[in-house]
Scaffold this motif. Structure first.
Motif, PDB file in Angstrom:
ATOM      1  N   CYS A 302      -2.210  -3.779   7.611  1.00  0.00           N
ATOM      2  CA  CYS A 302      -2.152  -2.304   6.706  1.00  0.00           C
ATOM      3  C   CYS A 302      -0.949  -1.600   6.962  1.00  0.00           C
ATOM      4  CB  CYS A 302      -3.510  -1.559   6.947  1.00  0.00           C
ATOM      5  SG  CYS A 302      -4.963  -2.454   6.600  1.00  0.00           S
ATOM      6  N   PHE A 303      -0.440  -1.470   8.170  1.00  0.00           N
ATOM      7  CA  PHE A 303       0.785  -0.801   8.404  1.00  0.00           C
ATOM      8  C   PHE A 303       2.044  -1.537   7.754  1.00  0.00           C
ATOM      9  CE2 PHE A 303      -1.852   1.682  11.356  1.00  0.00           C
ATOM     10  CZ  PHE A 303      -1.126   3.081  11.224  1.00  0.00           C
ATOM     11  N   LEU A 306       2.022  -0.859   4.081  1.00  0.00           N
ATOM     12  CA  LEU A 306       2.540   0.691   3.913  1.00  0.00           C
ATOM     13  C   LEU A 306       3.966   0.833   3.849  1.00  0.00           C
ATOM     14  CD1 LEU A 306      -0.362   2.607   5.529  1.00  0.00           C
ATOM     15  CD2 LEU A 306       0.150   2.535   3.079  1.00  0.00           C
ATOM     16  N   MET A 336      -0.705  -4.623  -2.108  1.00  0.00           N
ATOM     17  CA  MET A 336      -2.245  -4.499  -1.977  1.00  0.00           C
ATOM     18  C   MET A 336      -2.778  -5.855  -2.191  1.00  0.00           C
ATOM     19  SD  MET A 336      -2.607  -1.456  -0.471  1.00  0.00           S
ATOM     20  CE  MET A 336      -4.194  -2.231  -0.520  1.00  0.00           C
ATOM     21  N   LEU A 339      -2.642  -7.850   0.796  1.00  0.00           N
ATOM     22  CA  LEU A 339      -3.297  -7.096   1.805  1.00  0.00           C
ATOM     23  C   LEU A 339      -4.775  -7.584   1.730  1.00  0.00           C
ATOM     24  CD1 LEU A 339      -3.524  -5.473   4.180  1.00  0.00           C
ATOM     25  CD2 LEU A 339      -3.926  -3.309   2.975  1.00  0.00           C
ATOM     26  N   SER A 423     -10.500  -0.043   5.787  1.00  0.00           N
ATOM     27  CA  SER A 423      -8.981  -0.019   6.124  1.00  0.00           C
ATOM     28  C   SER A 423      -8.285  -0.304   5.064  1.00  0.00           C
ATOM     29  CB  SER A 423      -8.868  -1.217   7.403  1.00  0.00           C
ATOM     30  OG  SER A 423      -9.307  -0.824   8.558  1.00  0.00           O
ATOM     31  N   THR A 427      -5.862   2.215   3.141  1.00  0.00           N
ATOM     32  CA  THR A 427      -4.620   1.757   2.650  1.00  0.00           C
ATOM     33  C   THR A 427      -4.119   1.948   0.989  1.00  0.00           C
ATOM     34  OG1 THR A 427      -4.648   0.361   4.453  1.00  0.00           O
ATOM     35  CG2 THR A 427      -2.873   0.065   2.746  1.00  0.00           C
ATOM     36  N   VAL A 431      -1.413   4.285  -0.540  1.00  0.00           N
ATOM     37  CA  VAL A 431      -0.236   3.548  -1.394  1.00  0.00           C
ATOM     38  C   VAL A 431      -0.084   4.323  -2.756  1.00  0.00           C
ATOM     39  CG1 VAL A 431      -0.132   1.485  -2.989  1.00  0.00           C
ATOM     40  CG2 VAL A 431      -0.742   1.204  -0.429  1.00  0.00           C
TER      41      VAL A 431
END
Length: 475
Positions: A302-303, A306, A336, A339, A423, A427, A431
């Motif tokens: 997730c980080f 971002l 995304m 992810l 999570s 995110t 975003v």
């Protein structure tokens, strides 16, 4: 059998860290070289390279029958014969690729027109498909034995040699620059793969074993449709854009897509280190340990996502310049989507370990068909930016499909699903704010600072442990 399995968490963690660090450095070479290639080539030539790599990704699963996917489980079922198993799979893959090559060369003219490739590019593609699987098989063998040094060496060789040879051909010959780039990719692969073929032959691992073939095809066969569908899902965007909008737009989308999937360089490296440990831990019923550790694996993804979105405007300007800035708003949905793929892979790992691979294909086929329909409908209406959003929607569907398969069909409830989905949802929200802030640089950099400090706080124990290990080694 369980007592004999190498399940050293320290070794797995060390391997995972090296995969991540090496992948970042290797990717850095690609990022640094991208502005050079984009300026040496026209957007049309860059689009041709994108088409070449897209077809390679699409056809590789068919030529290899996805047999590399079976190695992780074969390590447990054929623990003392893994080299023999890998060699037998390598031979089977070569036979299938040879049959494909025969058909492709027989119908080379109509096939090259359909694939939007020159006949030379198609021949190079066939050669690439024949040699590259040998490298993949050896890499997977190293990975499931936690031999990270060998994998790191292969990654560095591939990254450096392809860039140097490609640039050398472009700068010191008057050949078509797209062809120079293709040759720069294919020739180093031939050289390294030849070494692995010789090693397999010398060890006597290249032999027909119908037991191995049956095992590998039964486990990996259903995943052929999965991987082909997944590549259609990932690559069809550029093929549709090339046909509907032209090679120039395909080149723009390709560059921003390549930056957008930067997240996958890290997430794939983490997954490479995680998967062998997951198979061993699940086999020995260490469910609580898996459930605890997977949270940090998801948070890291997730980080990284971002950060990728936050720095998108600067990255596109550096990588391509003003000509490519129209594609910057494709990056948030692309990231995304990656992810979502990263998160649902944890559910796929369960399906693979339980040898229920047929379910994996069902979901991916549905998502690929959905993406094709959405691309055909929305790209003519809204241009190439629509492709990023149709792909994101398809990945979201896949995430829910694999969650449903593992929980409702396989009756496995290994993870904290509220955490997994929560999570991703948080995110998504951040975003959206970052995308809005592209026009407000101070706001965006404020968010970046807050996000970086949050990352340092959450992962402080891991960072301190890594720094202590590094300092001790220096002493």
């Amino acid at each position: 059998m369980k007592n004999n399995i190498k399940n050293d968490s320290g070794v797995a963690l060390k391997a995972g860290v090296w995969y991540v660090v090496s992948s970042i450095l290797v990717r850095a070479i690609s990022i640094i070289s991208t502005p050079i290639f984009t300026r040496l080539m026209t957007t049309e030539e860059y689009g041709n390279i994108s088409t070449f790599t897209s077809w390679y990704s699409l056809l590789l699963a068919f030529c290899t029958l996805n047999l590399t996917y079976s190695i992780g489980r074969a390590k447990l079922d054929y623990k003392d014969k893994l080299d023999d198993y890998i060699g037998s799979m390598q031979l089977l893959s070569a036979i299938v690729t040879f049959l494909f090559a025969f058909v492709a060369l027989t119908f080379i003219e109509p096939l090259s027109k359909f694939m939007e490739l020159s006949e030379l590019a198609l021949v190079l593609l066939i050669i690439y498909l024949f040699f590259s699987p040998a490298i993949n098989f050896f890499q997977n063998g190293f990975r499931y034995r936690y031999k990270y040094k060998e994998n790191v060496a292969i990654a560095w060789y591939t990254a450096i040699s392809t860039v140097i040879l490609s640039l050398g051909l472009m700068l010191f010959t008057d050949w078509n620059r797209a062809n120079c780039r293709m040759l720069g990719i294919v020739i180093p692969t031939i050289l390294l793969a030849s070494i692995f073929w010789i090693k397999s032959f010398q060890r006597g691992n290249l032999h027909i074993n119908f037991e191995y073939w049956k095992y590998g095809i039964r486990l990996s066969g259903p995943l052929v449709l999965h991987t082909i569908s997944l590549n259609i899902l990932a690559q069809s965007d550029r093929i549709f854009i090339a046909k509907i909008c032209g090679q120039a737009d395909a080149g723009i989308y390709s560059l921003v897509h390549n930056y957008g999937v930067l997240i996958s360089i890290i997430t794939n490296a983490v997954s490479d280190g995680w998967l062998p440990w997951f198979h061993d831990s699940y086999f020995t019923k260490k469910y609580d340990e898996i459930k605890r550790n997977v949270k940090w694996v998801v948070l890291l993804g997730c980080f990284v996502g971002l950060a990728c979105v936050a720095l998108a405007p600067e990255a596109v300007m550096i990588l391509g310049g003003d000509r490519y800035m129209s594609g910057v708003y494709c990056i948030p949905p692309i990231v995304m989507g990656i992810l979502c793929q990263y998160v649902y892979t944890h559910y796929v790992n369960i399906e693979m370990h339980l040898k229920e691979t047929k379910y994996i294909s069902y979901g991916t086929i549905f998502a690929a068909i959905l993406n094709i329909i959405l691309n055909a409908f929305f790209i003519p209406m809204f241009g190439f930016v629509a492709a990023a959003y149709t792909t994101l929607f398809s990945y979201i569907c896949l995430l829910f499909i694999h969650f449903f398969i593992t929980k409702k069909i396989l009756k496995v409830n290994l993870y904290n699903n509220w955490f997994m989905f929560g999570s991703v949802a948080i995110t998504f929200f951040v975003v959206l704010i970052l995308t809005f802030s592209y026009s407000y640089i101070l706001l965006r950099y404020g968010i970046i600072i807050i996000g970086f400090l949050t990352f340092l706080w959450l992962f402080r124990n891991y960072i301190i442990r890594f720094l202590n290990t590094w300092i001790c080694k220096k002493k």
